[in-house]
Design an enzyme around this catalytic site. Structure first.
Site, PDB file in Angstrom:
ATOM      1  N   ASP A 183     -58.300 -26.239   7.471  1.00  0.00           N
ATOM      2  CA  ASP A 183     -57.202 -25.743   8.317  1.00  0.00           C
ATOM      3  C   ASP A 183     -56.234 -25.183   7.246  1.00  0.00           C
ATOM      4  O   ASP A 183     -55.781 -24.148   7.694  1.00  0.00           O
ATOM      5  CB  ASP A 183     -56.451 -27.061   8.858  1.00  0.00           C
TER       6      ASP A 183
ATOM      7  N   GLU B 140     -65.677 -24.536   8.476  1.00  0.00           N
ATOM      8  CA  GLU B 140     -65.289 -23.480   9.192  1.00  0.00           C
ATOM      9  C   GLU B 140     -65.210 -22.300   8.181  1.00  0.00           C
ATOM     10  O   GLU B 140     -65.901 -21.170   8.221  1.00  0.00           O
ATOM     11  CB  GLU B 140     -64.045 -23.545  10.053  1.00  0.00           C
TER      12      GLU B 140
HETATM   13  O1  TRH Z   1     -62.954 -28.603   4.053  1.00  0.00           O
HETATM   14  P1  TRH Z   1     -63.611 -28.503   5.153  1.00  0.00           P
HETATM   15  O2  TRH Z   1     -64.552 -29.298   5.343  1.00  0.00           O
HETATM   16  O3  TRH Z   1     -62.635 -28.167   6.586  1.00  0.00           O
HETATM   17  C1  TRH Z   1     -62.832 -28.744   7.766  1.00  0.00           C
HETATM   18  C2  TRH Z   1     -63.382 -27.614   8.685  1.00  0.00           C
HETATM   19  O4  TRH Z   1     -62.579 -26.486   8.586  1.00  0.00           O
HETATM   20  C3  TRH Z   1     -63.305 -28.270   9.997  1.00  0.00           C
HETATM   21  O5  TRH Z   1     -63.785 -27.279  10.851  1.00  0.00           O
HETATM   22  C4  TRH Z   1     -61.830 -28.897  10.422  1.00  0.00           C
HETATM   23  O6  TRH Z   1     -61.681 -29.473  11.737  1.00  0.00           O
HETATM   24  C5  TRH Z   1     -61.673 -29.851   9.571  1.00  0.00           C
HETATM   25  O7  TRH Z   1     -61.643 -29.237   8.045  1.00  0.00           O
HETATM   26  C6  TRH Z   1     -60.279 -30.537   9.608  1.00  0.00           C
HETATM   27  O8  TRH Z   1     -64.320 -27.096   4.996  1.00  0.00           O
HETATM   28  P2  TRH Z   1     -63.906 -25.412   5.236  1.00  0.00           P
HETATM   29  O9  TRH Z   1     -63.478 -25.202   6.220  1.00  0.00           O
HETATM   30  O10 TRH Z   1     -65.130 -24.700   4.529  1.00  0.00           O
HETATM   31  O11 TRH Z   1     -62.506 -25.575   4.359  1.00  0.00           O
HETATM   32  C7  TRH Z   1     -62.713 -25.317   2.775  1.00  0.00           C
HETATM   33  C8  TRH Z   1     -61.897 -24.406   2.200  1.00  0.00           C
HETATM   34  O12 TRH Z   1     -61.673 -24.726   0.790  1.00  0.00           O
HETATM   35  C9  TRH Z   1     -62.016 -23.059   2.480  1.00  0.00           C
HETATM   36  O13 TRH Z   1     -61.091 -22.354   2.707  1.00  0.00           O
HETATM   37  C10 TRH Z   1     -62.926 -22.668   1.174  1.00  0.00           C
HETATM   38  C11 TRH Z   1     -61.832 -23.374   0.180  1.00  0.00           C
HETATM   39  N1  TRH Z   1     -62.804 -23.692  -1.099  1.00  0.00           N
HETATM   40  C12 TRH Z   1     -62.057 -23.073  -2.211  1.00  0.00           C
HETATM   41  O14 TRH Z   1     -61.061 -22.491  -2.116  1.00  0.00           O
HETATM   42  N2  TRH Z   1     -62.532 -23.618  -3.470  1.00  0.00           N
HETATM   43  C13 TRH Z   1     -63.813 -24.417  -3.577  1.00  0.00           C
HETATM   44  O15 TRH Z   1     -64.269 -24.421  -4.903  1.00  0.00           O
HETATM   45  C14 TRH Z   1     -64.384 -24.606  -2.227  1.00  0.00           C
HETATM   46  C15 TRH Z   1     -65.758 -25.405  -2.426  1.00  0.00           C
HETATM   47  C16 TRH Z   1     -63.650 -24.631  -1.156  1.00  0.00           C
END
Ligand code: TRH
Length: 379
Positions: free
Chosen positions: A17, A274
């Site tokens: 989010d 996402e």
């Molecule tokens: O962390 P998430 O599992 O987020 C989830 C999903 O968005 C889901 O749809 C939602 O309902 C839930 O949260 C509440 O996975 P996502 O979406 O990939 O988000 C991770 C964020 O972290 C993304 O913006 C990428 C960032 N990120 C970094 O900045 N550095 C990193 O090293 C990694 C691994 C990720």
């Protein structure tokens, strides 16, 4: 035209989010020259993906975005011209009242989760009048096809990715303390939920005919992987754990822009949720999606809808290999070496397919541009 935007975000249990809101806020400020205030209820989580954010400061400007701690007792503030309620996070009552008292009501948008399901095009842009106050919010859905709000994509993202040559990759790997590439190895990044069958895949990779380098982002399954491998490891140098053909490096969470570089530098990317899922698509390298599990299995429809769209133009054998790999990774079937080897077999074709997939996605406006256009038409 420069307008004022307020984006409201609650951090539920992960980084998606805030990841989406932060990316959107920066894009609105940098590319569309909007004045953006981002309200976040959990600055400590935010700081994991944006280390410049100081979780002890309630109001700060980072990368041109004003970041405000969303306090439980919300102080009276002047509402912006465009208000984004991210993922139905519910705006403070006092703020909604202030919106209704403005001569010109703000454009109120509920930014929804990403889904490839067909109903999204029917619901994108639907108005939802407030039950008591004369305000209407609009449902805004990101998506993969025309008729949705599109996907987050910075203007220069594709050019940056294309310019990420061997030299840039060397510099990135050195800066991050990651091992240099050796010819013949397969390099994989891993970001997934605890429920993913990581142990099974580690066994497969350890027995692989080719060396596999696995880069695991901390705070995911890193601890269980370390616990599992440190018992079995044949050697351990620095941060590298060696187990059969598999070398594992566990690294700290990176800033979003560096995480993109990691995705560009790996042959395969295991992503989740996402935002990382979308970034892996822009990266073009073959990827495997660990979908965010929802109650009553609502995520299966979402997974199938994406797979239907994504595999539509694939030869049948390749589509089956992708489906099997993704289904097993999400716990629908048992993951074994045959599933992985079959997926791996399609590496080059998958890369080509992903290039075509990205070209198709590029025909849509990006999400930030769609929002700016939508708000501009309403004000
Ligand atoms: O962390 P998430 O599992 O987020 C989830 C999903 O968005 C889901 O749809 C939602 O309902 C839930 O949260 C509440 O996975 P996502 O979406 O990939 O988000 C991770 C964020 O972290 C993304 O913006 C990428 C960032 N990120 C970094 O900045 N550095 C990193 O090293 C990694 C691994 C990720």
């Amino acid at each position: 035209m420069q307008r004022r935007w307020d984006i409201f975000c609650t951090v539920i249990d992960n980084f998606g989010d805030i990841g989406v809101c932060w990316r959107l806020a920066r894009q609105l400020a940098h590319e569309h020259h909007q004045t953006v205030r981002l309200w976040v209820d959990d600055l400590a989580s935010f700081a994991h993906i944006a280390p410049a954010v100081n979780s002890g400061i309630h109001q700060q400007v980072v990368q041109g975005v004003e970041i405000c701690q969303w306090q439980r007792v919300f102080a009276q503030v002047e509402p912006a011209e465009v208000v984004i309620e991210a993922f139905a996070c519910e705006l403070p009552d006092v703020y909604v009242t202030a919106m209704s008292q403005k001569m010109r009501h703000p454009v109120w948008i509920n930014l929804e989760y990403l889904s490839a399901e067909s109903w999204v095009t029917q619901c994108h842009g639907l108005p939802s009048p407030h039950p008591r106050i004369p305000l209407t919010k609009t449902f805004f859905f990101p998506g993969f096809v025309q008729g949705t709000g599109g996907l987050l994509r910075e203007k220069d993202l594709i050019a940056q990715r294309d310019n990420f040559d061997t030299e840039a990759e060397h510099a990135f790997l050195r800066r991050k303390g990651l091992p240099e590439r050796k010819s013949g190895e397969i390099r994989i990044s891993l970001f997934c939920y605890d429920s993913a069958p990581v142990k099974e895949l580690i066994k497969v990779w350890a027995e692989s005919s080719t060396p596999v380098v696995l880069i695991v982002l901390q705070r995911t399954v890193a601890e269980s992987i370390a616990a599992m491998l440190l018992n079995k490891a044949s050697s351990q140098t620095g941060q590298l754990i060696q187990h059969g053909q598999l070398t594992v490096q566990i690294i700290p969470f990176m800033e979003q822009t560096d995480y993109d570089r990691l995705l560009w530098s790996c042959d395969f990317n295991f992503v989740r949720g996402e935002d990382s899922f979308v970034r892996a698509q822009w990266a073009v390298n073959p990827f495997v999606w660990n979908i965010y599990p929802q109650t009553e299995g609502a995520h299966w429809k979402k997974l199938d809808a994406f797979l239907d769209l994504y595999t539509r133009n694939m030869p049948p054998g390749m589509a089956t290999a992708v489906r099997e790999m993704w289904d097993c990774w999400n716990g629908r079937c048992a993951l074994d070496s045959a599933i992985w080897v079959n997926f791996l077999h399609f590496y080059e074709l998958l890369k080509q397919h992903n290039k075509n997939w990205v070209s198709q996605l590029l025909e849509q406006d990006d999400l930030a541009s769609s929002l700016v256009q939508f708000a501009g038409n309403r004000l």
